[in-house]
Design an enzyme around this catalytic site. Structure first.
Site, PDB file in Angstrom:
ATOM      1  N   THR A 138       0.810  -1.221   0.000  1.00 13.20           N
ATOM      2  CA  THR A 138       0.000   0.000   0.000  1.00 13.20           C
ATOM      3  C   THR A 138       0.847   1.277   0.000  1.00 13.20           C
ATOM      4  O   THR A 138       0.482   2.273  -0.611  1.00 13.20           O
ATOM      5  CB  THR A 138      -0.963  -0.026   1.209  1.00 13.20           C
ATOM      6  OG1 THR A 138      -1.743   1.157   1.193  1.00 13.20           O
ATOM      7  CG2 THR A 138      -0.230  -0.130   2.543  1.00 13.20           C
ATOM      8  N   ASP A 187       1.962   8.329   3.830  1.00  7.04           N
ATOM      9  CA  ASP A 187       1.064   8.651   4.949  1.00  7.04           C
ATOM     10  C   ASP A 187       1.175  10.156   5.215  1.00  7.04           C
ATOM     11  O   ASP A 187       2.201  10.616   5.726  1.00  7.04           O
ATOM     12  CB  ASP A 187       1.469   7.851   6.197  1.00  7.04           C
ATOM     13  CG  ASP A 187       0.424   7.928   7.300  1.00  7.04           C
ATOM     14  OD1 ASP A 187      -0.420   8.846   7.253  1.00  7.04           O
ATOM     15  OD2 ASP A 187       0.454   7.061   8.199  1.00  7.04           O
ATOM     16  N   ARG A 213      -0.929  11.919   7.105  1.00  2.00           N
ATOM     17  CA  ARG A 213      -1.678  12.331   8.298  1.00  2.00           C
ATOM     18  C   ARG A 213      -0.757  12.992   9.322  1.00  2.00           C
ATOM     19  O   ARG A 213       0.436  12.697   9.376  1.00  2.00           O
ATOM     20  CB  ARG A 213      -2.318  11.097   8.974  1.00  2.00           C
ATOM     21  CG  ARG A 213      -3.379  10.423   8.158  1.00  2.00           C
ATOM     22  CD  ARG A 213      -3.837   9.153   8.821  1.00  2.00           C
ATOM     23  NE  ARG A 213      -2.764   8.163   8.913  1.00  2.00           N
ATOM     24  CZ  ARG A 213      -2.864   7.000   9.541  1.00  2.00           C
ATOM     25  NH1 ARG A 213      -3.969   6.696  10.173  1.00  2.00           N
ATOM     26  NH2 ARG A 213      -1.851   6.162   9.553  1.00  2.00           N
TER      27      ARG A 213
END
Ligand SMILES: [Zn+2]
Length: 290
Positions: free
Chosen positions: A129, A141, A143
């Site tokens: 992923t 990522d 975030r």
């Protein structure tokens, strides 16, 4: 009381008044829990759900959960988001208090459309992923959890939490925000080979605190073997052993089956709620009946 303590107390008081008008009971798995709701503004914000009386705990349970439409709402088997949220909520309900910060961070902050493209790359090219996101030109990522950390300290006055997570990034973000963190891992079983590969990628590439899949498989095989041996021993006791032994073996097997049954959490939560109700019921005082 120090100036810092006073400011926390005032923040907590203001917050309690703000939250009071949202207080209501939520029924989940057959047991009720009181919840209050507050919006979390800013980048990577979302909703805060404050369950029960968190002031009773020095380090209350906190789950910081990134929105996952597939896992949370559609109960997809392809990731561990839904089971992690479910397990975190079970633990909060068992403690009768805790905080869920539900952050609008779909697709690790990139959105559902990018997540869907990433899943397509994973399924057609066999990339994990994180590589799939890089292939598409996105950060693996994007975030950040600083907003969540600020909410915990500034709005809830929390400086010590038991964080329900396997993600070291969440732990570090809260520690940077001057919060003492006790990480409580969430161990769930992958429900598809996609979920298994996703969890392995998180463990290998992002340092998530998850046991290697090979170890999980050994553990599950041992559980299945023990259960099969129990069935054989019970059957043998029923046919050839004394009646008392057969009854004992059967009851042990039945208790084991109940302990593993998916409905066990619901039963435990109902029993806990029932015991709590009994404990809170006003006792009859014979001296007052005059
Ligand atoms: Zn997910």
């Amino acid at each position: 009381m120090s100036v810092a303590d006073e400011s926390i107390a005032v923040a907590g008081l203001v917050n309690s008044q703000k939250l009071a008008c949202t207080s209501h009971l939520l029924t989940r798995k057959g047991a009720e829990i009181r919840v209050r709701v507050h919006s979390i503004p800013g980048r990577d914000g979302g909703q805060a759900l404050i369950f029960g009386d968190i002031d009773r705990f020095r380090a209350p349970l906190v789950r910081i959960h990134s929105r996952c439409l597939y896992g949370d709402a559609l109960h997809s088997d392809d990731c561990d988001c839904g089971p992690e949220l479910d397990q975190a909520m079970d633990m909060i309900q068992r403690a009768d208090a805790g905080v869920l910060l539900y952050l609008e961070q779909e697709g690790r902050g990139a959105g559902l459309e990018v997540k869907a493209k990433g899943l397509r790359v994973t399924q057609t090219e066999g990339r994990n992923t994180f590589d799939a996101y890089r292939t598409l030109g996105f950060e693996p990522d994007s975030r950040e959890f600083d907003t969540a950390a600020r909410f915990l300290t500034e709005q809830l006055g929390l400086h010590s939490v038991s964080l329900l997570t396997n993600n070291p990034d969440k732990v570090h973000a809260l520690q940077r925000g001057d919060i003492t963190v006790t990480a409580v891992p969430l161990i769930t079983e992958p429900r598809s080979h996609w979920a298994r590969e996703y969890m392995e990628a998180k463990r290998i590439h992002r340092g998530h605190r998850l046991p290697p899949y090979s170890l999980r498989r050994i553990g599950r095989r041992m559980e299945q073997t023990c259960f099969a041996l129990g069935v054989v021993a019970t059957t043998a006791a029923i046919y050839w052993g004394p009646r008392e032994l057969a009854v004992l073996a059967f009851m042990t097997l039945a208790a084991t089956a109940v302990a593993w049954h998916p409905a066990r959490t619901s039963v435990r939560l109902r029993l806990r709620a029932w015991r709590r109700q009994l404990a809170q019921r006003p006792r009859h005082d014979p001296t007052s009946a005059v």
